[in-house]
Write a protein that holds these residues in place. Structure first.
Motif, PDB file in Angstrom:
ATOM      1  N   LYS A 107       7.849   1.823  -4.498  1.00  0.00           N
ATOM      2  CA  LYS A 107       7.616   3.161  -5.044  1.00  0.00           C
ATOM      3  C   LYS A 107       7.778   4.194  -3.942  1.00  0.00           C
ATOM      4  CE  LYS A 107       4.362   1.488  -8.503  1.00  0.00           C
ATOM      5  NZ  LYS A 107       3.006   1.629  -9.045  1.00  0.00           N
ATOM      6  N   TYR A 142       4.809  -2.578  -3.992  1.00  0.00           N
ATOM      7  CA  TYR A 142       3.684  -2.809  -4.900  1.00  0.00           C
ATOM      8  C   TYR A 142       3.979  -4.049  -5.737  1.00  0.00           C
ATOM      9  CZ  TYR A 142       2.235   1.904  -3.690  1.00  0.00           C
ATOM     10  OH  TYR A 142       1.832   3.014  -3.000  1.00  0.00           O
ATOM     11  N   ARG A 143       2.927  -4.667  -6.231  1.00  0.00           N
ATOM     12  CA  ARG A 143       3.077  -5.810  -7.128  1.00  0.00           C
ATOM     13  C   ARG A 143       3.586  -5.295  -8.471  1.00  0.00           C
ATOM     14  NH1 ARG A 143       2.909 -10.325  -5.848  1.00  0.00           N
ATOM     15  NH2 ARG A 143       2.527 -11.018  -7.961  1.00  0.00           N
ATOM     16  N   ASP A 145       3.495  -6.810 -11.362  1.00  0.00           N
ATOM     17  CA  ASP A 145       2.655  -7.199 -12.495  1.00  0.00           C
ATOM     18  C   ASP A 145       1.415  -6.334 -12.677  1.00  0.00           C
ATOM     19  OD1 ASP A 145       1.356  -8.155 -10.240  1.00  0.00           O
ATOM     20  OD2 ASP A 145       1.119 -10.215 -10.987  1.00  0.00           O
ATOM     21  N   ASN A 146       0.831  -5.833 -11.575  1.00  0.00           N
ATOM     22  CA  ASN A 146      -0.405  -5.058 -11.727  1.00  0.00           C
ATOM     23  C   ASN A 146      -0.383  -3.698 -11.021  1.00  0.00           C
ATOM     24  OD1 ASN A 146      -0.784  -5.651  -9.008  1.00  0.00           O
ATOM     25  ND2 ASN A 146      -2.305  -7.266  -9.400  1.00  0.00           N
ATOM     26  N   GLY A 147       0.692  -3.374 -10.332  1.00  0.00           N
ATOM     27  CA  GLY A 147       0.822  -2.068  -9.678  1.00  0.00           C
ATOM     28  C   GLY A 147       0.010  -1.910  -8.412  1.00  0.00           C
ATOM     29  N   GLN A 148      -0.643  -2.983  -7.962  1.00  0.00           N
ATOM     30  CA  GLN A 148      -1.442  -2.919  -6.741  1.00  0.00           C
ATOM     31  C   GLN A 148      -0.542  -2.949  -5.510  1.00  0.00           C
ATOM     32  OE1 GLN A 148      -4.849  -2.474  -6.627  1.00  0.00           O
ATOM     33  NE2 GLN A 148      -4.486  -2.104  -8.807  1.00  0.00           N
ATOM     34  N   PRO A 149      -0.969  -2.290  -4.430  1.00  0.00           N
ATOM     35  CA  PRO A 149      -0.161  -2.324  -3.204  1.00  0.00           C
ATOM     36  C   PRO A 149       0.031  -3.752  -2.703  1.00  0.00           C
ATOM     37  CG  PRO A 149      -1.883  -0.660  -3.038  1.00  0.00           C
ATOM     38  CD  PRO A 149      -2.162  -1.458  -4.285  1.00  0.00           C
ATOM     39  N   ALA A 150       1.215  -4.048  -2.247  1.00  0.00           N
ATOM     40  CA  ALA A 150       1.483  -5.343  -1.624  1.00  0.00           C
ATOM     41  C   ALA A 150       0.986  -5.269  -0.187  1.00  0.00           C
ATOM     42  CB  ALA A 150       2.982  -5.652  -1.664  1.00  0.00           C
ATOM     43  N   ASP A 151       0.643  -6.380   0.377  1.00  0.00           N
ATOM     44  CA  ASP A 151       0.130  -6.397   1.742  1.00  0.00           C
ATOM     45  C   ASP A 151       1.290  -6.531   2.723  1.00  0.00           C
ATOM     46  OD1 ASP A 151      -1.599  -6.402   3.867  1.00  0.00           O
ATOM     47  OD2 ASP A 151      -2.138  -8.509   3.657  1.00  0.00           O
TER      48      ASP A 151
END
Length: 187
Positions: A107, A142-143, A145-151
């Motif tokens: 993003k 970002y992931r 599937d859930n929109g969470q930040p990737a590490d």
């Protein structure tokens, strides 16, 4: 209009001077400063300047195309080949495929500050070397599937070098690029 006689004469005299000042039956018209300036701006750019502009546009276009495709990790996007070829295109496609495979999307957009470092041959270049201090601060993974930040760590300023070449059809394409670690330049 109800102008006083002195004002009418002044206006009429000024108009006659303006109209007659540019014409003479015996002398050819000399170019004025404004016509000389417009003639200067209509001169075609030098091949070297045009090459640098087009190579820089291809470089920035490559990053824009990649950012568009990275929103869905579309490693097969036809846009990717508009401004990149050879190793550069392979690197982008592989990176996007890896993100797709790992369920990641990107993003935001990178911010580029390219500058031409070299042009070969100098008079009519076919190869341009570009240096950049790209900023990926707001261009992160970002992931899907859930929109969470990737590490994958924070973004930041990274030194980038690219080689842009003129293709047989006259277009300019990035053929290779190298992106260094965050903090390798300051924007």
């Amino acid at each position: 209009m109800n102008l006083r006689p002195a004002v009418r004469i002044t206006i009429a005299s000024s108009a006659a001077v303006v109209l007659l000042g540019g014409c003479s039956a015996t002398e050819p018209r000399q170019p004025t400063a404004s016509s000389s300036a417009s003639a200067t701006t209509s001169v075609a750019p030098r091949p070297a300047d045009l090459a640098k502009q087009r190579a820089t546009a291809a470089y920035v276009g490559m990053w824009s195309d990649m950012a568009d495709a990275a929103m869905t990790s579309d490693w097969q996007s036809p846009k990717l080949a508009q401004n990149a070829t050879a190793e550069a295109l392979q690197t982008i496609s592989r990176s996007l495929y890896a993100d797709h495979y790992n369920g990641l999307v990107t993003k935001g957009r990178p911010v580029n500050h390219p500058s031409v470092q070299a042009a070969e041959p100098p008079a009519d270049p076919t190869t341009i070397t570009i240096s950049d201090c790209g900023d990926s601060t707001n261009w992160l993974k970002y992931r899907a599937d859930n929109g969470q930040p990737a590490d994958d760590g924070p973004g930041g300023h990274r030194r980038i070098e690219a080689l842009v070449k003129k293709a047989v059809d006259g277009s300019w394409k990035v053929t290779t690029f190298a992106v260094h670690e965050v903090g390798s330049c300051s924007g």
